[in-house]
Design an enzyme around this catalytic site. Structure first.
Site, PDB file in Angstrom:
ATOM      1  CB  SER A   1     141.721  -5.878  41.914  1.00  0.00           C
ATOM      2  OG  SER A   1     141.978  -5.340  43.187  1.00  0.00           O
TER       3      SER A   1
ATOM      4  CE  LYS B   1     146.967  -5.923  39.491  1.00  0.00           C
ATOM      5  NZ  LYS B   1     145.715  -6.334  40.186  1.00  0.00           N
TER       6      LYS B   1
ATOM      7  CB  SER C   1     145.091  -3.565  42.575  1.00  0.00           C
ATOM      8  OG  SER C   1     144.870  -4.912  42.168  1.00  0.00           O
TER       9      SER C   1
END
Length: 508
Positions: free
Chosen positions: A182, A78, A158
């Protein structure tokens, strides 16, 4: 190869398949599906230019007799986690040149374990903490991530790019981060496994922060075993992250402890107050409960719990205060030549002057965080104590003790909502809050479909019960076989059975 689990890829390497060939195939799939003319999932922000060289080096190591736990397995990271070859942007144009040339300890551990850093995954910008009106999966740098099961549906956030990349076979696995939901939300709505470890089990050093008390990184994979393999590599103490002081002592061989029979005779709490927001999700949940019963689990109904509204109010105050403190510290640690913005207030000003940043939604949370007073503020300290107590001691801990159960289960969330640039996200319900605020482990595993879209089953429990939670989820996964590959359909409405129902009677 795109959908093969780690054990299969490791075995195929021992039989002669090269890490170079595996890496090349994933890179070709990224090229075809991430930014293609027909399908553009936008799950990957950047590909590691050294990935093929790293794969060749691992092939040479194998030829010399060295085989590592994750040998030759490509992983996406990420893009709020630093890696030495690529910028770390959090999806923001303000950080587009943020390239300190260093690995976060988490990334370094992956390399030491034999993983190939394939590239950076897109994300909800700033890990979805910029605005109340956000669109999950969108970042100014990477654009909008699309759910591969229906391209007009949200990928949640996210860690949206991490989840979509794994679901669509763009990487063997990915690393996400979670403050509250997330990892588990995008994993659930994209039909994969996501694990949020106990806070403090995995280093957060060189990860762009939101919350010192709630942030953690974790694995996102197609199977629980793969998540356990990754956790065994990335878990451990880091002198630069005081939260991890116990990690070395708590770390276990998570993959070795997986037991397909672990549900038999095990008392598990069914958290009914986290259901009821979507009828078909509830129906899929009931089918999952029957799978658990068939495996010998003893299910205990839990209908009441802590005051979630009070937890939410306290949590929000904590996150805003810790965001300002943590982000200011991170920005101050960057190279001014790469990142001239040295504080949250600078980022707010940058966004106001950059049309692309605020084209879809604002920065209300950033502005609220800037008004907080810091870590010594009595209101912040009171909110931190309240949130931890209600979610932990009087929440998860109390439910486990009072009902004599070892873990809790609930639907992770409902099926993915339609992408909506006017109203933003529309999350109907979620099981993430209690484990997120308490800092306890939370696993989501595919449990089936609702309205033709994936939904997940959540397992969560006490602090440091990571191995138990993974094993229970593994046993369910093995018994249910609920994972499905994405159809890359344009929409739910395009499915033939839905399209027929939408037409007038008698229409062709």
């Amino acid at each position: 190869m795109a959908y093969e689990d780690g054990a299969a890829l490791l075995e195929r390497q021992s039989g002669g398949l090269s890490a170079e060939a595996i890496t090349r195939q994933y890179l070709e799939r990224i090229a075809a599906l991430n930014d293609g003319e027909a399908i553009a999932l936008r799950a990957v922000i950047a590909v590691n230019p050294a990935a093929m060289d790293d794969a060749r080096a691992l092939d040479q190591a194998r030829a010399g007799g060295q085989v590592l736990a994750l040998h030759g397995l490509p992983v996406l990271i990420k893009d709020n986690i630093e890696t030495r070859e690529l910028p770390t942007t959090a999806g923001s144009l303000a950080l587009s040149a943020n390239a300190p040339g260093r690995d976060a300890p988490l990334a370094a551990r992956l390399r030491e374990g034999g993983a190939i850093i394939l590239g950076k995954a897109n994300l909800s910008e700033w890990a979805n903490i910029r605005s109340a009106g956000s669109i999950s999966g969108w970042s100014a740098v990477g654009g909008l991530v699309r759910n591969p099961h229906a391209l007009d549906r949200s990928a949640c956030g996210s860690s949206s790019g991490s989840a979509v990349a794994v679901a669509a076979g763009l990487a063997w696995a990915a690393i996400g981060t979670e403050t509250d939901g997330s990892i588990v939300c995008p994993a659930a709505v994209n039909g994969i496994v996501g694990f949020k470890p106990t806070v403090g089990l995995v280093s957060r050093t060189h990860i762009i922060p939101i919350s010192e008390s709630q942030d953690t990184a974790g694995p996102m994979t197609r199977s629980v075993r793969d998540a356990a393999l990754i956790l065994g590599v990335i878990a451990g103490s880091d002198p630069s992250d005081p939260a991890t002081i116990e990690a070395d002592a708590r770390r276990e061989d998570y993959a070795a402890l997986l037991d397909a029979g672990s549900l038999a005779g095990t008392r598990i709490g069914v958290v009914r107050f986290l259901t009821g927001y979507h009828a078909e999700t509830d129906a899929t949940f009931e089918a999952a409960l029957q799978v658990l019963r068939d495996q010998g689990a003893i299910l205990v109904e839990i209908t009441t719990g802590p005051d979630r509204a009070a937890i939410g109010r306290a949590e929000f105050a904590v996150l805003l205060s810790e965001l300002r403190t943590g982000l200011n510290a991170y920005l101050e640690s960057t190279d001014p030549a790469q990142v001239p913005w040295r504080s949250l207030s600078d980022i707010i000003a940058f966004n106001r002057g950059e049309p692309r940043e605020l084209a879809l939604f604002g920065q209300t949370y950033f502005e609220a965080a800037e008004r907080t007073s810091g870590p010594d503020d009595p209101d912040y300290l009171a909110a931190l104590e309240t949130s931890r107590r209600l979610a932990g001691e009087q929440g998860i801990d109390a439910m486990l003790s009072e009902h004599d159960v070892v873990a809790l289960i609930a639907p992770t969330t409902g099926p993915a909502w339609a992408i909506d640039v006017i109203y933003g996200d529309r999350v109907a319900g979620s099981a993430s809050q209690l484990a997120a605020v308490a800092g306890y482990p939370h696993l989501t595993v595919p449990m089936g479909l609702a309205e033709g879209m994936p939904v997940g089953l959540s397992f969560f429990g006490a602090k440091w019960s990571d191995a138990l939670i993974l094993s229970l989820g593994y046993a369910f996964e093995q018994a249910s076989g609920a994972r499905v590959h994405p159809a890359l359909a344009p929409s739910v409405e395009a499915r033939p059975e839905v399209a027929r129902a939408l037409r007038p009677a008698g229409a062709h």
